[in-house]
Design an enzyme around this catalytic site. Sequence first.
Site, mmCIF file in Angstrom:
data_model
loop_
_atom_site.group_PDB
_atom_site.id
_atom_site.type_symbol
_atom_site.label_atom_id
_atom_site.label_comp_id
_atom_site.label_asym_id
_atom_site.label_seq_id
_atom_site.Cartn_x
_atom_site.Cartn_y
_atom_site.Cartn_z
ATOM 1 N N THR A 73 0.857 -1.199 0.000
ATOM 2 C CA THR A 73 0.000 0.000 0.000
ATOM 3 C C THR A 73 0.887 1.241 0.000
ATOM 4 O OG1 THR A 73 -1.781 -1.169 1.124
ATOM 5 C CG2 THR A 73 -1.803 1.236 1.293
ATOM 6 N N CYS A 327 -9.688 -6.419 1.982
ATOM 7 C CA CYS A 327 -9.615 -4.976 2.231
ATOM 8 C C CYS A 327 -10.972 -4.336 1.998
ATOM 9 C CB CYS A 327 -8.614 -4.329 1.276
ATOM 10 S SG CYS A 327 -7.163 -5.313 1.020
HETATM 11 N N1 7TS Z 1 -1.837 -4.823 -4.204
HETATM 12 C C1 7TS Z 1 -2.460 -5.986 -4.454
HETATM 13 C C2 7TS Z 1 -2.557 -6.487 -5.867
HETATM 14 C C3 7TS Z 1 -3.007 -6.736 -3.403
HETATM 15 O O1 7TS Z 1 -3.602 -7.899 -3.672
HETATM 16 C C4 7TS Z 1 -2.896 -6.241 -2.082
HETATM 17 C C5 7TS Z 1 -3.533 -6.959 -0.940
HETATM 18 C C6 7TS Z 1 -2.202 -5.031 -1.867
HETATM 19 C C7 7TS Z 1 -1.710 -4.347 -2.961
HETATM 20 C C8 7TS Z 1 -1.988 -4.459 -0.518
HETATM 21 O O2 7TS Z 1 -0.879 -5.066 0.083
HETATM 22 P P1 7TS Z 1 -0.364 -4.683 1.535
HETATM 23 O O3 7TS Z 1 1.025 -5.154 1.610
HETATM 24 O O4 7TS Z 1 -0.461 -3.206 1.664
HETATM 25 O O5 7TS Z 1 -1.235 -5.377 2.499
HETATM 26 N N2 7TS Z 1 -4.645 -7.731 -1.350
HETATM 27 C C9 7TS Z 1 -5.552 -8.324 -0.548
HETATM 28 C C10 7TS Z 1 -6.524 -9.200 -1.059
HETATM 29 O O6 7TS Z 1 -6.637 -9.539 -2.234
HETATM 30 N N3 7TS Z 1 -7.280 -9.640 -0.037
HETATM 31 O O7 7TS Z 1 -6.844 -9.070 1.091
HETATM 32 C C11 7TS Z 1 -5.772 -8.251 0.789
#
Ligand code: 7TS
Length: 386
Positions: A73, A327
Amino acid sequence: MREVYLDNNATTMVDREVFEAMEEYFCKYYGNPNSLHHFGTITHKPLKNAFNQLYEGINANEDDDIIITSCATESNNWVLKGIYFSEILKNGKNHIVTTQVEHPAVSATCAFLEELGIEVTYVPLNDKANIDVSAIRDAITPKTALVSVMWANNETGVIFPIKEIGEICKEKGVLFHTDAVQTIGKIKVDLQDVNVDFLSFSAHKFHGPKGIGGLYIKKGLELTPLFHGGEHMGGRRSGTLNVPYIIGMGKAMELANKNLDFETNKVREMRDKLENALINMNDVLVVGRDTLRVPNTILASVRGIEGEAMLWDLNKAGIGASTGSACASEDLEANPVMTAIGADKELAHTAVRLSLSRFTTDEDIDYTIKILDSSIKRLRNISSSY
Ligand code: 7TS
């Protein structure tokens, strides 16, 4: 009761080898790498090793940058907002091209930038749940500062044509970012093979710890930092380095690549067995089934059954799955990918995502098939729409 975890696109179990690699950097080697005394300097070698694992893992060049962030994120926010400062404000380019199905870490940031006056084009999916390269080409204008397209979609597992999009961006002189969160550990990510300027990743999606990720930045590219402060990471991202987590992420990256063959063969075989069993339960649609997908993901729509009802049944039987991105699980909106491929409202509410990992077993799959079969029969029996 048996416990089966089939929500690996939301997060994964930390590999015990990763945990063990991290352990002594909490209470034994806890120094700040920036300190001049030996408590600090003793961390330099293991940190260098972890960075090497990351560079090798994505086949980056030595003089490219891999900057540690707190999660994908942050990496995604950084690229988009950084470009706002380093390209849009300076060069007058005011346009970003992305897709309708990015993770909110990209799409919500784009919406924020729109409030600041940036124009954003959201390219839709085609009827194969993929992105047409020509649609990206057509969307780029002389005002485009950045194209941001995820490598693999988190809901469907469909692999987007990153190589071709990268070539178009190069030809048109536009910067290209890809969110590769759902790609690492599932298919080979080779930065010598694709033209990518920025690439986001997150350790907890490939059996590393949560709360640590990275942003690859091609050699020499400017990107205004989000975090100013103590000039860590060459001033690109200030904040004391999270030594144990960086070491964990490096190890997780190494293991992800070591296990790629297993992922490509065994995980795919288990996924296909589960998918075929689901299809045989009739009136089940698997999104992107005819398209190239990562080996671990199924997004299935089971006609007549609300995704939430199915999840409830699965959860009661010890199985963790998802109706889509966790999310977005607090707003009970239809799955956005289902909506994007033109599914009607009823169908869009029936989506269930099952995502496997290298820790999934044949027994897990057999058990899940059994539970799905009885749950689908039970829920269709009481369904008003089936
Ligand atoms: N980008 C993608 C493609 C993702 O699938 C997710 C999390 C994020 C960014 C965010 O990652 P983080 O490291 O900030 O947590 N995706 C999901 C999902 O598909 N179900 O729960 C979280």
